[in-house]
Scaffold this motif. Structure first.
Motif, PDB file in Angstrom:
ATOM      1  N   SER A   1       0.849  -1.187   0.000  1.00 42.35           N
ATOM      2  CA  SER A   1       0.000   0.000   0.000  1.00 42.35           C
ATOM      3  C   SER A   1       0.886   1.239   0.000  1.00 42.35           C
ATOM      4  CB  SER A   1      -0.917   0.007   1.224  1.00 42.35           C
ATOM      5  OG  SER A   1      -1.931  -0.975   1.088  1.00 42.35           O
ATOM      6  N   ILE A   2       0.647   2.123  -0.964  1.00 45.37           N
ATOM      7  CA  ILE A   2       1.398   3.368  -1.009  1.00 45.37           C
ATOM      8  C   ILE A   2       0.769   4.326  -0.004  1.00 45.37           C
ATOM      9  CG2 ILE A   2       2.183   5.279  -2.430  1.00 45.37           C
ATOM     10  CD1 ILE A   2       3.387   2.518  -3.118  1.00 45.37           C
ATOM     11  N   GLY A   3       1.536   4.625   1.014  1.00 43.63           N
ATOM     12  CA  GLY A   3       1.078   5.537   2.045  1.00 43.63           C
ATOM     13  C   GLY A   3       1.770   6.875   1.925  1.00 43.63           C
ATOM     14  N   SER A   4       1.889   7.555   3.028  1.00 42.87           N
ATOM     15  CA  SER A   4       2.469   8.892   3.041  1.00 42.87           C
ATOM     16  C   SER A   4       2.904   9.206   4.463  1.00 42.87           C
ATOM     17  CB  SER A   4       1.421   9.913   2.584  1.00 42.87           C
ATOM     18  OG  SER A   4       1.848  11.244   2.837  1.00 42.87           O
ATOM     19  N   ALA A   5       3.883  10.084   4.587  1.00 44.02           N
ATOM     20  CA  ALA A   5       4.210  10.595   5.920  1.00 44.02           C
ATOM     21  C   ALA A   5       2.968  11.218   6.560  1.00 44.02           C
ATOM     22  CB  ALA A   5       5.327  11.633   5.829  1.00 44.02           C
ATOM     23  N   LEU A   6       2.022  11.667   5.712  1.00 41.87           N
ATOM     24  CA  LEU A   6       0.793  12.282   6.213  1.00 41.87           C
ATOM     25  C   LEU A   6      -0.149  11.264   6.842  1.00 41.87           C
ATOM     26  CD1 LEU A   6       0.045  14.824   3.340  1.00 41.87           C
ATOM     27  CD2 LEU A   6       1.666  14.981   5.226  1.00 41.87           C
ATOM     28  N   ALA A   7       0.144   9.972   6.692  1.00 38.68           N
ATOM     29  CA  ALA A   7      -0.619   8.954   7.413  1.00 38.68           C
ATOM     30  C   ALA A   7      -0.321   9.019   8.901  1.00 38.68           C
ATOM     31  CB  ALA A   7      -0.294   7.568   6.870  1.00 38.68           C
ATOM     32  N   TYR A   8       0.840   9.556   9.248  1.00 39.88           N
ATOM     33  CA  TYR A   8       1.229   9.748  10.649  1.00 39.88           C
ATOM     34  C   TYR A   8       1.031  11.195  11.091  1.00 39.88           C
ATOM     35  CZ  TYR A   8       3.604   5.186  10.980  1.00 39.88           C
ATOM     36  OH  TYR A   8       3.898   3.844  11.032  1.00 39.88           O
TER      37      TYR A   8
ATOM     38  N   SER B   1      -1.030 -17.009   7.705  1.00 45.47           N
ATOM     39  CA  SER B   1      -0.925 -16.777   6.269  1.00 45.47           C
ATOM     40  C   SER B   1       0.476 -16.298   5.902  1.00 45.47           C
ATOM     41  CB  SER B   1      -1.944 -15.723   5.829  1.00 45.47           C
ATOM     42  OG  SER B   1      -1.756 -15.381   4.479  1.00 45.47           O
ATOM     43  N   ALA B   2       0.937 -16.732   4.739  1.00 43.44           N
ATOM     44  CA  ALA B   2       2.231 -16.282   4.222  1.00 43.44           C
ATOM     45  C   ALA B   2       2.101 -15.023   3.368  1.00 43.44           C
ATOM     46  CB  ALA B   2       2.888 -17.390   3.406  1.00 43.44           C
ATOM     47  N   VAL B   3       0.878 -14.519   3.168  1.00 41.62           N
ATOM     48  CA  VAL B   3       0.682 -13.276   2.416  1.00 41.62           C
ATOM     49  C   VAL B   3       1.188 -12.115   3.266  1.00 41.62           C
ATOM     50  CG1 VAL B   3      -1.002 -11.733   1.353  1.00 41.62           C
ATOM     51  CG2 VAL B   3      -1.322 -14.218   1.217  1.00 41.62           C
ATOM     52  N   THR B   4       1.979 -11.241   2.660  1.00 40.42           N
ATOM     53  CA  THR B   4       2.586 -10.138   3.412  1.00 40.42           C
ATOM     54  C   THR B   4       1.939  -8.809   3.043  1.00 40.42           C
ATOM     55  OG1 THR B   4       4.332  -9.811   1.759  1.00 40.42           O
ATOM     56  CG2 THR B   4       4.783 -11.337   3.578  1.00 40.42           C
ATOM     57  N   LEU B   5       1.935  -7.894   4.010  1.00 45.91           N
ATOM     58  CA  LEU B   5       1.418  -6.541   3.830  1.00 45.91           C
ATOM     59  C   LEU B   5       2.521  -5.547   4.152  1.00 45.91           C
ATOM     60  CD1 LEU B   5      -2.028  -6.823   5.670  1.00 45.91           C
ATOM     61  CD2 LEU B   5      -1.572  -7.169   3.237  1.00 45.91           C
ATOM     62  N   THR B   6       2.731  -4.596   3.256  1.00 45.63           N
ATOM     63  CA  THR B   6       3.743  -3.559   3.447  1.00 45.63           C
ATOM     64  C   THR B   6       3.133  -2.205   3.142  1.00 45.63           C
ATOM     65  OG1 THR B   6       5.581  -5.008   2.819  1.00 45.63           O
ATOM     66  CG2 THR B   6       5.969  -2.649   2.634  1.00 45.63           C
ATOM     67  N   MET B   7       3.457  -1.208   3.957  1.00 53.21           N
ATOM     68  CA  MET B   7       3.122   0.168   3.625  1.00 53.21           C
ATOM     69  C   MET B   7       4.401   0.928   3.317  1.00 53.21           C
ATOM     70  SD  MET B   7      -0.181   1.625   5.635  1.00 53.21           S
ATOM     71  CE  MET B   7      -0.381   2.831   4.313  1.00 53.21           C
ATOM     72  N   VAL B   8       4.402   1.659   2.215  1.00 56.68           N
ATOM     73  CA  VAL B   8       5.540   2.486   1.829  1.00 56.68           C
ATOM     74  C   VAL B   8       5.089   3.944   1.961  1.00 56.68           C
ATOM     75  CG1 VAL B   8       7.176   3.083   0.007  1.00 56.68           C
ATOM     76  CG2 VAL B   8       6.392   0.715   0.260  1.00 56.68           C
ATOM     77  N   HIS B   9       5.605   4.624   2.974  1.00 57.09           N
ATOM     78  CA  HIS B   9       5.182   5.992   3.268  1.00 57.09           C
ATOM     79  C   HIS B   9       6.106   6.980   2.566  1.00 57.09           C
ATOM     80  CE1 HIS B   9       2.127   4.703   6.051  1.00 57.09           C
ATOM     81  NE2 HIS B   9       3.000   3.973   6.714  1.00 57.09           N
ATOM     82  N   LEU B  10       5.512   7.849   1.762  1.00 60.70           N
ATOM     83  CA  LEU B  10       6.258   8.705   0.855  1.00 60.70           C
ATOM     84  C   LEU B  10       6.446  10.126   1.396  1.00 60.70           C
ATOM     85  CD1 LEU B  10       4.624   7.795  -2.573  1.00 60.70           C
ATOM     86  CD2 LEU B  10       6.306   6.513  -1.225  1.00 60.70           C
ATOM     87  N   PRO B  11       7.481  10.800   0.891  1.00 60.35           N
ATOM     88  CA  PRO B  11       7.613  12.241   1.082  1.00 60.35           C
ATOM     89  C   PRO B  11       6.830  12.956  -0.016  1.00 60.35           C
ATOM     90  CG  PRO B  11       9.496  11.433  -0.130  1.00 60.35           C
ATOM     91  CD  PRO B  11       8.600  10.227   0.127  1.00 60.35           C
TER      92      PRO B  11
ATOM     93  N   ARG C   1       9.931  -7.223   1.504  1.00 60.80           N
ATOM     94  CA  ARG C   1       8.680  -7.356   2.257  1.00 60.80           C
ATOM     95  C   ARG C   1       8.775  -6.887   3.710  1.00 60.80           C
ATOM     96  NH1 ARG C   1       5.568 -12.701  -0.072  1.00 60.80           N
ATOM     97  NH2 ARG C   1       6.148 -12.427  -2.258  1.00 60.80           N
ATOM     98  N   PRO C   2       9.222  -5.664   3.940  1.00 60.60           N
ATOM     99  CA  PRO C   2       9.220  -5.137   5.305  1.00 60.60           C
ATOM    100  C   PRO C   2       7.794  -4.799   5.743  1.00 60.60           C
ATOM    101  CG  PRO C   2       9.752  -3.390   3.788  1.00 60.60           C
ATOM    102  CD  PRO C   2       9.635  -4.648   2.954  1.00 60.60           C
ATOM    103  N   ARG C   3       7.625  -4.554   6.999  1.00 60.94           N
ATOM    104  CA  ARG C   3       6.319  -4.107   7.489  1.00 60.94           C
ATOM    105  C   ARG C   3       6.018  -2.719   6.940  1.00 60.94           C
ATOM    106  NH1 ARG C   3       3.721  -1.373  11.647  1.00 60.94           N
ATOM    107  NH2 ARG C   3       1.974  -2.524  12.599  1.00 60.94           N
ATOM    108  N   GLU C   4       7.022  -1.842   6.996  1.00 58.36           N
ATOM    109  CA  GLU C   4       6.875  -0.484   6.483  1.00 58.36           C
ATOM    110  C   GLU C   4       8.211   0.003   5.939  1.00 58.36           C
ATOM    111  OE1 GLU C   4       5.502   2.371   9.337  1.00 58.36           O
ATOM    112  OE2 GLU C   4       3.468   1.577   9.396  1.00 58.36           O
ATOM    113  N   TYR C   5       8.156   0.931   5.016  1.00 56.31           N
ATOM    114  CA  TYR C   5       9.283   1.772   4.625  1.00 56.31           C
ATOM    115  C   TYR C   5       8.870   3.225   4.802  1.00 56.31           C
ATOM    116  CZ  TYR C   5      12.495  -1.557   2.279  1.00 56.31           C
ATOM    117  OH  TYR C   5      13.393  -2.556   2.000  1.00 56.31           O
ATOM    118  N   TRP C   6       9.770   4.045   5.343  1.00 55.12           N
ATOM    119  CA  TRP C   6       9.614   5.500   5.329  1.00 55.12           C
ATOM    120  C   TRP C   6      10.649   6.004   4.335  1.00 55.12           C
ATOM    121  CZ3 TRP C   6      10.063   6.233  11.381  1.00 55.12           C
ATOM    122  CH2 TRP C   6       8.996   5.564  12.001  1.00 55.12           C
ATOM    123  N   VAL C   7      10.213   6.628   3.260  1.00 58.31           N
ATOM    124  CA  VAL C   7      11.122   6.945   2.158  1.00 58.31           C
ATOM    125  C   VAL C   7      11.610   8.392   2.259  1.00 58.31           C
ATOM    126  CG1 VAL C   7      11.452   6.963  -0.332  1.00 58.31           C
ATOM    127  CG2 VAL C   7       9.905   5.293   0.706  1.00 58.31           C
ATOM    128  N   GLY C   8      12.923   8.536   2.379  1.00 66.08           N
ATOM    129  CA  GLY C   8      13.527   9.856   2.391  1.00 66.08           C
ATOM    130  C   GLY C   8      13.562  10.480   3.776  1.00 66.08           C
TER     131      GLY C   8
END
Length: 341
Positions: free
Chosen positions: A139-146, A178-188, A229-236
């Motif tokens: 899921s493409i997230g955002s720093a604005l999710a926080y 389940s082996a299905v993974t969920l990741t959020m990538v939070h963008l600048p 497949r991390p739990r989350e990435y915070w990009v930048g």
């Protein structure tokens, strides 16, 4: 999961911006890329770009706010391309303006696309991934999710809701092993066409909150997330700073954002009140992945895994507890020695 030609990824919002850059990045790896968006012209252009890079693309015109359309798209992808390995929820719309100036209908539409679009895509992917017990949903997230900011309340709320949904679902999947993974990538802030497509209540043109990053390093982070497949990435660094600041000093962040005001999210150029937007209909034409801020946008943005931060904090707590224990033991030994003297 490998870079074999048979690997299949679905990207929503693939006609422009981050979604387009992500789709092309997978295409360059030789993946089969299913493209979902409302705009047929942008989808076709993305398809041509992927195929020129050596990938295979399947464009599907669909509104992610329509659950039935998303489920039908997933069925078609499985029939024509084979099993879906990775599903990337990226599609979004937004409205800029003071909350009191945004209508309930506009709030509902941003929620339908930007939040429920992520729910619909995730559920569509799970219909096929859960029986196979494999797959990755990003899921493409955002720093604005926080850290919400003023004048983008519908978008910030949708991104926060997405994070809540994904966190809840992640625990549910773990509950069933389940082996299905969920990741959020939070963008600048990213240089995409959204700042000319978003509905604008101001009398000036919209702008990202600096610093700005180009779509390509964001795409690289998303591709990396598909493999690691991390739990989350915070990009930048700007995303990391915003999220950490919200965790540590939210009231200070409130005051700084209030002081920055509208100037933080607009330019000095007057807006065209008759300009079309993409809130209810697809943006016109084929804008590509980039917006109008190329000259001031960075080509570098390293994804940060917050698990490293949490691990560091845990080590710090352990070290602090060990130090307190040693001090207390030394004090106890000293008092015991004094008692015997």
């Amino acid at each position: 999961m490998t870079t074999r030609t048979a690997s299949t990824v679905v990207v929503t919002g693939a006609s422009a911006g981050v979604g387009r850059a992500v789709a092309v990045a997978f295409g360059r790896l030789g993946w089969q890329v299913a493209l979902l968006a409302r705009g047929a012209e942008g989808l076709e252009s993305t398809r041509r770009e992927i195929e020129a890079a050596g990938g295979r693309a399947l464009p599907i015109v669909a509104d992610v706010g329509d659950a039935a359309a998303v489920f039908a798209a997933a069925e078609r992808i499985e029939r024509e391309l084979g099993p879906i390995d990775v599903w990337i929820n990226n599609a979004m719309v937004t409205v800029y303006g003071a909350s009191v100036d945004i209508t309930p209908e506009e709030f509902a539409q941003v929620t339908r696309v930007t939040y429920l679009g992520q729910v619909h895509g995730t559920l569509a992917a799970l219909r096929h991934m859960r029986p196979r017990n494999s797959g990755a949903i990003i899921s493409i997230g955002s720093a604005l999710a926080y850290r919400s900011i003023p004048f983008q309340a519908p978008y910030c709320a949708a991104k926060s809701a997405t994070r809540g949904f994904i966190d809840s679902l992640r625990s549910e999947l773990r509950h069933e092993n389940s082996a299905v993974t969920l990741t959020m990538v939070h963008l600048p802030a990213v240089n995409t066409p959204q700042f000319d497509w978003a509905r604008n209540k101001f009398d000036r043109k919209l702008a990202p909150v600096r610093p700005i990053v180009q779509p390509e390093p964001i795409a690289a982070a998303v591709v990396r997330a598909a493999f690691e497949r991390p739990r989350e990435y915070w990009v930048g660094p700007s995303a990391v700073k915003a999220i950490v600041a919200q965790m540590l000093v939210p009231s200070v962040a409130d005051r700084l954002l209030a002081r920055a005001g509208i100037e933080n999210e607009t330019t000095d150029e007057p807006a065209d009140p008759a300009a079309p937007d993409n809130l209810y209909q697809a943006g016109r034409g084929d804008p590509g992945a980039h917006g109008r801020f190329d000259r001031e946008s960075s080509h570098h943005a390293v994804p940060f895994n917050p698990a490293w931060l949490r691990a560091g904090a845990a080590l710090g707590l352990v070290a602090g507890a060990a130090l307190i224990w040693r001090v207390a033991r030394a004090d106890r030994d000293r008092r015991s020695l004094m008692t015997r003297m």
